[in-house]
Design an enzyme around this catalytic site. Structure first.
Site, PDB file in Angstrom:
ATOM      1  N   LYS A   1      57.576  43.436 -21.020  1.00  0.00           N
ATOM      2  CA  LYS A   1      58.766  44.093 -20.473  1.00  0.00           C
ATOM      3  C   LYS A   1      58.489  44.665 -19.083  1.00  0.00           C
ATOM      4  O   LYS A   1      59.325  44.562 -18.176  1.00  0.00           O
ATOM      5  CB  LYS A   1      59.184  45.220 -21.420  1.00  0.00           C
ATOM      6  CG  LYS A   1      60.665  45.239 -21.706  1.00  0.00           C
ATOM      7  CD  LYS A   1      61.008  46.045 -22.936  1.00  0.00           C
ATOM      8  CE  LYS A   1      61.520  45.148 -24.046  1.00  0.00           C
ATOM      9  NZ  LYS A   1      61.970  45.885 -25.210  1.00  0.00           N
TER      10      LYS A   1
ATOM     11  N   ASP B   1      71.404  44.070 -17.062  1.00  0.00           N
ATOM     12  CA  ASP B   1      70.163  44.790 -17.368  1.00  0.00           C
ATOM     13  C   ASP B   1      69.994  45.858 -16.291  1.00  0.00           C
ATOM     14  O   ASP B   1      69.633  45.569 -15.149  1.00  0.00           O
ATOM     15  CB  ASP B   1      68.972  43.824 -17.393  1.00  0.00           C
ATOM     16  CG  ASP B   1      67.726  44.507 -17.924  1.00  0.00           C
ATOM     17  OD1 ASP B   1      67.482  45.676 -17.530  1.00  0.00           O
ATOM     18  OD2 ASP B   1      67.009  43.903 -18.742  1.00  0.00           O
ATOM     19  N   ILE B   2      70.281  47.073 -16.661  1.00  0.00           N
ATOM     20  CA  ILE B   2      70.317  48.170 -15.687  1.00  0.00           C
ATOM     21  C   ILE B   2      68.926  48.410 -15.101  1.00  0.00           C
ATOM     22  O   ILE B   2      68.759  48.593 -13.891  1.00  0.00           O
ATOM     23  CB  ILE B   2      70.875  49.452 -16.348  1.00  0.00           C
ATOM     24  CG1 ILE B   2      72.272  49.159 -16.932  1.00  0.00           C
ATOM     25  CG2 ILE B   2      70.950  50.600 -15.347  1.00  0.00           C
ATOM     26  CD1 ILE B   2      72.790  50.218 -17.873  1.00  0.00           C
TER      27      ILE B   2
ATOM     28  N   ASP C   1      72.578  45.154 -25.599  1.00  0.00           N
ATOM     29  CA  ASP C   1      72.267  43.947 -24.820  1.00  0.00           C
ATOM     30  C   ASP C   1      73.501  43.071 -24.626  1.00  0.00           C
ATOM     31  O   ASP C   1      73.579  42.337 -23.658  1.00  0.00           O
ATOM     32  CB  ASP C   1      71.165  43.155 -25.512  1.00  0.00           C
ATOM     33  CG  ASP C   1      69.828  43.882 -25.419  1.00  0.00           C
ATOM     34  OD1 ASP C   1      69.522  44.398 -24.329  1.00  0.00           O
ATOM     35  OD2 ASP C   1      69.107  43.956 -26.433  1.00  0.00           O
TER      36      ASP C   1
ATOM     37  N   ASN D   1      74.324  51.649 -31.504  1.00  0.00           N
ATOM     38  CA  ASN D   1      72.977  51.636 -32.090  1.00  0.00           C
ATOM     39  C   ASN D   1      72.591  53.046 -32.490  1.00  0.00           C
ATOM     40  O   ASN D   1      73.354  53.985 -32.277  1.00  0.00           O
ATOM     41  CB  ASN D   1      71.977  51.009 -31.109  1.00  0.00           C
ATOM     42  CG  ASN D   1      71.906  51.798 -29.817  1.00  0.00           C
ATOM     43  OD1 ASN D   1      71.501  52.951 -29.813  1.00  0.00           O
ATOM     44  ND2 ASN D   1      72.345  51.175 -28.726  1.00  0.00           N
TER      45      ASN D   1
HETATM   46  N1  CTP Z   1      67.706  48.500 -20.448  1.00  0.00           N
HETATM   47  C1  CTP Z   1      68.681  48.538 -19.473  1.00  0.00           C
HETATM   48  N2  CTP Z   1      69.758  47.739 -19.532  1.00  0.00           N
HETATM   49  C2  CTP Z   1      69.891  46.851 -20.540  1.00  0.00           C
HETATM   50  C3  CTP Z   1      68.910  46.798 -21.551  1.00  0.00           C
HETATM   51  C4  CTP Z   1      67.842  47.640 -21.476  1.00  0.00           C
HETATM   52  O1  CTP Z   1      68.547  49.346 -18.545  1.00  0.00           O
HETATM   53  N3  CTP Z   1      70.967  46.073 -20.587  1.00  0.00           N
HETATM   54  C5  CTP Z   1      66.532  49.365 -20.321  1.00  0.00           C
HETATM   55  C6  CTP Z   1      66.406  50.441 -21.352  1.00  0.00           C
HETATM   56  O2  CTP Z   1      67.009  51.621 -20.942  1.00  0.00           O
HETATM   57  C7  CTP Z   1      64.897  50.578 -21.461  1.00  0.00           C
HETATM   58  C8  CTP Z   1      64.390  49.184 -21.192  1.00  0.00           C
HETATM   59  O3  CTP Z   1      65.425  48.529 -20.468  1.00  0.00           O
HETATM   60  O4  CTP Z   1      64.377  51.419 -20.452  1.00  0.00           O
HETATM   61  C9  CTP Z   1      64.021  48.366 -22.357  1.00  0.00           C
HETATM   62  O5  CTP Z   1      65.067  48.359 -23.278  1.00  0.00           O
HETATM   63  P1  CTP Z   1      64.973  47.473 -24.582  1.00  0.00           P
HETATM   64  O6  CTP Z   1      66.240  47.510 -25.286  1.00  0.00           O
HETATM   65  O7  CTP Z   1      63.724  47.843 -25.333  1.00  0.00           O
HETATM   66  O8  CTP Z   1      64.699  46.072 -23.901  1.00  0.00           O
HETATM   67  P2  CTP Z   1      65.544  44.785 -23.838  1.00  0.00           P
HETATM   68  O9  CTP Z   1      65.793  44.442 -22.416  1.00  0.00           O
HETATM   69  O10 CTP Z   1      66.704  44.883 -24.720  1.00  0.00           O
HETATM   70  O11 CTP Z   1      64.503  43.711 -24.377  1.00  0.00           O
HETATM   71  P3  CTP Z   1      64.347  43.089 -25.849  1.00  0.00           P
HETATM   72  O12 CTP Z   1      65.621  42.421 -26.120  1.00  0.00           O
HETATM   73  O13 CTP Z   1      63.194  42.174 -25.680  1.00  0.00           O
HETATM   74  O14 CTP Z   1      64.031  44.235 -26.738  1.00  0.00           O
END
Ligand code: CTP
Length: 396
Positions: free
Chosen positions: A336, A304-305, A276, A208
Site C-alpha cells: 500500500k 482514492d483520496i 472503495d 463500514n
Molecule cells: N483511502 C482513501 N481513499 C480511498 C480508499 C482508501 O483515501 N478511496 C485511504 C484510507 O484513508 C487509508 C488508506 O487509503 O489511509 C488505505 O485504506 P484501505 O481501505 O486499507 O486501502 P484500500 O485502498 O481500500 O486497499 P485494499 O482494497 O487493498 O484494502
C-alpha cells in the site's frame, strides 16, 4: 486551540469575576478542561453553582474541602494542570503570592506548584498604583509569573484608569501564548476520519464499521500540539474533538472534495475508512419491493483520496495513510505504501478477534522509508499522541 489542555482557574474576589464565567465557557469551547477554584471573596461576586455549571465539574473553595487527600489533595490539584490562571487576581491575592502565603486553598495551590502561572490583575486604580502592589508585581514577574492586563478604562468604583481586568479574549490569547510553544504551532494538518456512506437510494446506504475513534484522537493530539487541524469526517460514532475545524461529509466524493479544498497543508493523516465503491445506479426514489425481485446494484470505484493527495502537485510535505488489514498485515501495508505514494503507513490488524475496530485500544506498525516500527497495544489516545509527536519531529 486548547484541546487537551488542563487549566486550573482561580477566581478571586473582584467585580470582574463575572468575566471569568465567560472565560471558562470560551476555554472549554476551545477544548480545554477547566478545574475551577473560587476564593471566599470570589464567591461574593459569582456563585459556586454558576462556576461549576460552566466548568462542567465541581468547584473547589476551601482548603478543608479536600478532606480526602488521597482522592484529590491540594498538591495533586495544582499539579494536574498545564497552567494555573488567576482571574481576577486581586491586590490581596497578588500580595499573598508575592509573600508566599498559604492560608487558604487558592494561595496554597499557588505555593504548592511548579506549574506555570498566569495572572489577570483586577483592582481599583489607587490599589494598582500603590507602592505595595508595584512591589508585589515586580516580585511576581521576577518569579516567572506571566501577567495579562490590566486595561485602562472606567471602573466599577466610578474612577478611571488602569485596573480593569483584561477581557476574556485577551486572557485566552495569553493562555495560548503561555501554553503555545506547541511543537506544531503554525502548522496546518488535514485529518480524515470515520466511515463514508454511499447511498443506494434516499433512505439506504453502504457503510463500514469504522467508529472514527482513532481519527478523532489523532486530530485532538495534533491540535494539542498547537496545529490548526482540518478534520474531514464521515458520519462517525465519535464526535469531532473540540478545537479542530470539523468538516462533515457523507460520501467518498465529498471527502475528496473537502480534502482538496483544505489544501495547502503541512501534513495530512488519512485515517478514514473510505468506501472503495459507490453505487453507480443509486436511485433517486426509495426502491420498492415488486414482482421483478431483488434490485441489481452496480458499483463504480471511488476516488482514492490518499493516492490522489500523495501525487498532487501541492501535496503536503508529509502524507500519512492507514492500512487496516485482516491478513498479511505487513506485506499488504508495504504494498500500500508503494502503491499510494504516501510517506508513512500506519498499519493495524482489524481482524474481529483483535477488538480494534470500534474498540478503545490499537496496536500498530509504523512503516516509513527507514523501516518498520512496532508500537505495542495502547489506548487510541496514546497511539495518537505518539503519532502527533512523530509528525512534529518530521516537520521540524
Ligand atoms: N483511502 C482513501 N481513499 C480511498 C480508499 C482508501 O483515501 N478511496 C485511504 C484510507 O484513508 C487509508 C488508506 O487509503 O489511509 C488505505 O485504506 P484501505 O481501505 O486499507 O486501502 P484500500 O485502498 O481500500 O486497499 P485494499 O482494497 O487493498 O484494502
Amino acid at each position: 486551540m486548547l484541546a487537551g489542555k488542563h487549566l486550573l482557574l482561580i477566581v478571586g474576589g473582584g467585580i470582574a469575576a463575572y468575566k471569568s464565567l465567560d472565560l471558562i465557557r470560551r476555554a472549554r469551547a476551545e477544548g480545554a478542561e477547566v478545574t475551577p477554584v473560587l476564593t471566599r471573596a470570589g464567591a461574593e461576586f459569582v456563585t459556586p453553582l454558576s462556576v461549576s455549571s460552566l466548568a462542567g465539574k465541581r468547584v473547589f473553595s476551601d482548603l478543608w474541602d479536600l478532606t480526602d487527600e488521597a482522592e484529590m489533595g491540594h498538591i495533586q490539584l495544582s499539579r494536574v494542570a498545564d497552567l494555573l490562571v488567576v482571574a481576577p487576581a486581586t491586590a490581596d491575592l497578588m500580595a499573598k503570592m508575592a509573600g508566599g502565603h498559604a492560608d487558604d486553598l487558592a494561595s496554597t495551590l499557588l505555593l504548592a506548584t511548579d506549574t506555570p502561572v498566569l495572572i489577570a490583575p483586577s483592582m481599583n486604580v489607587r490599589m494598582w498604583e500603590h507602592a505595595a502592589t508595584r512591589r508585589n508585581l515586580a516580585t511576581l514577574r521576577q518569579d516567572g509569573i506571566a501577567v495579562v492586563g490590566p486595561g485602562t478604562g472606567d471602573m466599577a468604583c466610578g474612577e478611571y484608569g488602569p485596573g480593569r481586568m483584561a477581557e476574556p479574549s485577551e486572557i485566552l490569547d495569553a493562555i495560548r501564548a503561555r501554553l503555545g510553544g506547541g511543537r506544531l504551532a503554525g502548522r496546518h494538518v488535514i485529518v480524515t476520519s470515520g466511515p463514508t456512506h454511499e447511498p443506494i437510494d434516499p433512505v439506504r446506504y453502504i457503510a463500514n464499521r469504522s467508529s472514527g475513534a482513532q481519527g478523532a484522537a489523532i486530530a485532538a493530539a495534533l491540535a494539542g500540539l498547537g496545529a490548526r487541524v482540518s478534520f474531514v469526517t464521515g458520519p462517525a460514532e465519535v464526535p469531532p474533538p473540540p478545537g479542530v475545524d470539523a468538516i462533515r461529509v457523507e460520501t467518498a466524493a465529498e471527502m475528496q472534495d473537502a480534502v482538496t479544498r483544505a489544501l495547502p497543508a503541512d501534513a495530512a493523516v488519512l485515517a478514514a475508512a473510505v468506501a472503495d465503491w459507490r453505487v453507480a445506479n443509486a436511485s433517486a426514489h426509495k426502491m420498492k419491493k415488486g414482482p421483478d425481485g431483488a434490485p441489481r446494484l452496480e458499483f463504480a470505484e471511488n476516488p482514492d483520496i490518499l493516492a490522489t493527495l500523495s501525487r498532487a502537485p501541492d501535496r503536503p510535505r508529509l502524507v500519512v495513510g492507514f492500512a487496516a488489514e485482516t491478513d498479511d498485515v505487513l506485506a499488504n501495508a508495504r504494498a500500500k505504501l508503494a502503491r499510494k505514494g504516501c510517506d508513512w503507513i500506519v498499519a493495524n490488524d482489524v481482524s474481529p478477534a483483535t477488538g480494534i475496530m470500534g474498540g478503545a485500544e490499537n496496536a500498530v506498525r509504523l512503516l516509513t522509508p527507514e523501516g518498520v516500527e512496532e508500537w505495542p497495544r495502547a489506548p487510541k489516545a496514546e497511539i495518537a499522541r505518539k503519532l502527533a509527536h512523530r509528525i512534529a519531529e518530521a516537520l521540524a
